[in-house]
Design a protein around this motif. Sequence first.
Motif, PDB file in Angstrom:
ATOM      1  N   LYS A  23      71.113  17.231   9.351  1.00 34.95           N
ATOM      2  CA  LYS A  23      72.312  17.908   9.840  1.00 34.95           C
ATOM      3  C   LYS A  23      72.303  19.372   9.417  1.00 34.95           C
ATOM      4  O   LYS A  23      71.916  19.697   8.293  1.00 34.95           O
ATOM      5  CB  LYS A  23      73.569  17.241   9.292  1.00 34.95           C
ATOM      6  N   LYS A  32      77.671  19.892   7.632  1.00 37.38           N
ATOM      7  CA  LYS A  32      77.922  19.303   6.316  1.00 37.38           C
ATOM      8  C   LYS A  32      79.108  19.967   5.628  1.00 37.38           C
ATOM      9  O   LYS A  32      79.945  19.292   5.019  1.00 37.38           O
ATOM     10  CB  LYS A  32      76.686  19.424   5.435  1.00 37.38           C
ATOM     11  N   TYR A  82      78.869  12.812  11.089  1.00 39.23           N
ATOM     12  CA  TYR A  82      78.604  13.038   9.672  1.00 39.23           C
ATOM     13  C   TYR A  82      79.699  12.400   8.820  1.00 39.23           C
ATOM     14  O   TYR A  82      79.415  11.700   7.842  1.00 39.23           O
ATOM     15  CB  TYR A  82      78.513  14.540   9.393  1.00 39.23           C
TER      16      TYR A  82
END
Length: 64
Positions: free
Chosen positions: A4, A9, A52
Amino acid sequence: MAIKPKYVKQMGALLLEKYPQAFNTDFETNKENVDKLTNVDSKGVRNRIAGYVTRKKQSQAAAA
């Protein structure tokens, strides 16, 4: 599994820190909440952040 980007993040961690109860292990729910809680215009970026957050919540649930 893809790595990612840093911005995904960072935004995911910020959302989980500020709104931990808004997210769960369901991607569709998390996608709607990311849309409500952020000003991300791109559907792809929104989905990446939601994915995520979903993965993080799933790992937390498995550890508990």
